[in-house]
Design a protein around this motif. Structure first.
Motif, mmCIF file in Angstrom:
data_model
loop_
_atom_site.group_PDB
_atom_site.id
_atom_site.type_symbol
_atom_site.label_atom_id
_atom_site.label_comp_id
_atom_site.label_asym_id
_atom_site.label_seq_id
_atom_site.Cartn_x
_atom_site.Cartn_y
_atom_site.Cartn_z
ATOM 1 N N LEU A 348 35.233 -21.535 8.602
ATOM 2 C CA LEU A 348 36.537 -21.469 7.939
ATOM 3 C C LEU A 348 36.400 -21.173 6.447
ATOM 4 N N GLY A 349 35.216 -21.441 5.891
ATOM 5 C CA GLY A 349 34.981 -21.140 4.479
ATOM 6 C C GLY A 349 35.128 -19.667 4.153
ATOM 7 N N LEU A 350 34.875 -18.774 5.112
ATOM 8 C CA LEU A 350 35.064 -17.338 4.876
ATOM 9 C C LEU A 350 36.528 -17.038 4.591
ATOM 10 N N ALA A 351 37.447 -17.675 5.326
ATOM 11 C CA ALA A 351 38.876 -17.481 5.093
ATOM 12 C C ALA A 351 39.295 -18.060 3.748
ATOM 13 N N VAL A 352 38.778 -19.248 3.419
ATOM 14 C CA VAL A 352 39.115 -19.869 2.130
ATOM 15 C C VAL A 352 38.653 -18.980 0.978
ATOM 16 N N MET A 353 37.442 -18.483 1.054
ATOM 17 C CA MET A 353 36.932 -17.636 -0.023
ATOM 18 C C MET A 353 37.692 -16.319 -0.112
ATOM 19 N N ASN A 354 38.069 -15.741 1.027
ATOM 20 C CA ASN A 354 38.862 -14.519 1.017
ATOM 21 C C ASN A 354 40.173 -14.735 0.272
ATOM 22 N N ARG A 355 40.835 -15.859 0.535
ATOM 23 C CA ARG A 355 42.112 -16.141 -0.143
ATOM 24 C C ARG A 355 41.905 -16.394 -1.629
ATOM 25 N N LEU A 356 40.833 -17.107 -1.977
ATOM 26 C CA LEU A 356 40.571 -17.369 -3.388
ATOM 27 C C LEU A 356 40.183 -16.096 -4.139
ATOM 28 N N PHE A 357 39.401 -15.206 -3.499
ATOM 29 C CA PHE A 357 39.089 -13.911 -4.100
ATOM 30 C C PHE A 357 40.372 -13.166 -4.444
ATOM 31 N N LYS A 358 41.320 -13.147 -3.481
ATOM 32 C CA LYS A 358 42.569 -12.422 -3.696
ATOM 33 C C LYS A 358 43.418 -13.102 -4.770
ATOM 34 N N ALA A 359 43.496 -14.438 -4.735
ATOM 35 C CA ALA A 359 44.283 -15.160 -5.741
ATOM 36 C C ALA A 359 43.734 -14.912 -7.141
ATOM 37 N N ALA A 360 42.409 -14.777 -7.232
ATOM 38 C CA ALA A 360 41.766 -14.555 -8.532
ATOM 39 C C ALA A 360 41.812 -13.100 -8.964
ATOM 40 N N GLY A 361 42.299 -12.218 -8.085
ATOM 41 C CA GLY A 361 42.353 -10.805 -8.433
ATOM 42 C C GLY A 361 41.001 -10.211 -8.729
ATOM 43 N N GLY A 362 39.957 -10.759 -8.070
ATOM 44 C CA GLY A 362 38.613 -10.238 -8.297
ATOM 45 C C GLY A 362 37.887 -10.848 -9.478
ATOM 46 N N ASN A 363 38.496 -11.819 -10.174
ATOM 47 C CA ASN A 363 37.842 -12.461 -11.317
ATOM 48 C C ASN A 363 36.907 -13.563 -10.813
ATOM 49 N N VAL A 364 35.662 -13.199 -10.538
ATOM 50 C CA VAL A 364 34.690 -14.112 -9.943
ATOM 51 C C VAL A 364 33.528 -14.328 -10.902
#
Length: 367
Positions: A348-364
């Motif tokens: 499920l961490g893959l889904a969480v990270m996908n959503r956080l990547f999108k919320a951050a607009g790529g700012n990682v």
């Protein structure tokens, strides 16, 4: 066609045994071309009669949703797909038997001819059977499939409660069925079955490992791990960048504050980097919020930051369930910057990270 009016109607329903009157009222609105928000096991959906092109167009108007962003068509049972498809792939039946009702969306060839408003102009259509009793009761009583994206303004965090829906769509839709909080908290997994090999377009409640246990190797679309993929809206972009699934293009899940995502295998190193960044931002006069797992919650709180924590790095399910509520909560505080602690991108961490990547607009920030 019913026109939305202020205020939007709100009906509380029993999430275990929805009342017949509530379902009849919601069905009447949908059959008249109106919009009804309803709970699913993932998030709240904004439904319209999938066979009524004008009603489907109202979804895009209410959400401010780009016209090329396809919708998911919801059915009451797998057997109800039969009139709409000439022949479903054997793999689809295997997956339906294992995961439906549940948080899995399948992308199939659009045999029936669902409108371009539903499909985003593609030759495919996304379908699923949700697991929530309210959603199933509504779909069963209605008798026609329902097109339903998440019930929020496009780009905002998805809604997991009726209150979230009203925060975004009050006066834009006709009715909200309040069946309590959605329990999974992230959207369905989307799997494309139109090619030689299944392709994961969006991770969600059904994990990659669970899929591969049923159908064998599954490819990952580049958009899963690359938040910048297909973000361009410039004219002349190639057709390959047209989104094949919701959540693949445009800003998604974003709160009002800027989000920075911290990603790394060293948990302690991630926490130290977040604390250093938080100190620098606070020194520059910005109010900082920290979205974290419980592993390092106390060290963040000791420094006086606004912290929302849930789950653990190795068990992100509670974080997934509360992710969108947390992002909306930071809007209410409010904060200027959200520093988000990443989790391992497996299960499920893959889904969480996908959503956080999108919320951050790529700012990682890689640690």
């Amino acid at each position: 066609m019913i026109q939305s009016r202020l205020p939007t109607g709100l009906l509380a329903v029993d999430p275990r045994k929805p009342e017949k009157y509530s379902m009849q009222k919601a069905c009447a609105i949908l059959l008249a071309g109106g919009l009804v928000a309803f709970p699913t096991e993932t998030v709240y959906g904004l439904g319209a009669n999938a066979l009524d092109e004008r009603a489907v167009a109202r979804i895009f108007a209410a959400k401010g949703r780009p016209a090329d962003n396809p919708l998911i068509v919801h059915f009451a049972a797998a057997a109800r797909l039969n009139p709409f498809f000439k022949r479903l792939p054997p793999m689809a039946w295997l997956l339906a038997e294992r995961f439906w009702p549940g948080p899995l969306t399948l992308v199939l060839k659009n045999d029936y001819g669902f409108s371009a408003a539903v499909t985003g102009g593609l030759g495919t259509v996304a379908v699923r059977v949700p697991a929530h009793p309210v959603a199933l009761a509504l779909l069963g009583a209605l008798g026609v499939p329902v097109a339903a994206p998440s019930a929020n303004v496009s780009g905002r965090p998805s809604p997991t409660t009726a209150a979230h829906v009203l925060d975004d769509l009050e006066g834009r839709i006709d009715l909200v069925l309040d069946g309590g909080p959605a329990w999974l908290g992230v959207e369905s997994t989307v799997l494309d079955l139109t090619g030689e090999r299944p392709v994961l377009l969006r991770p969600g409640g059904v994990t990659l490992q669970q899929l591969e246990a049923v159908v064998g190797p599954v490819s990952l679309d580049p958009a899963v791990n690359d938040p910048a993929w297909a973000e361009s809206e410039n004219e002349g972009e190639s057709e390959s960048k047209q989104p094949r699934s919701p959540g693949m293009k445009y800003t998604h899940y974003a709160p009002k504050a800027r989000v920075l995502l911290f990603d790394g295998a060293d948990s302690a190193g991630v926490a130290a980097k977040i604390l250093a960044e938080a100190a620098a931002l606070t020194g520059a006069g910005q109010r900082v919020g920290i979205l974290a797992c419980r592993d390092h919650e106390s060290s963040y709180r000791e420094q006086g930051y606004d912290v929302i924590a849930a789950g653990w790095r190795e068990d992100p399910a509670p974080l997934a369930a509360s992710l969108y509520e947390a992002l909306r909560c930071f809007d209410r505080i409010p904060v200027d910057v959200i520093l988000a602690e990443g989790v391992p991108a497996r299960g499920l961490g893959l889904a969480v990270m996908n959503r956080l990547f999108k919320a951050a607009g790529g700012n990682v920030v890689k640690v």
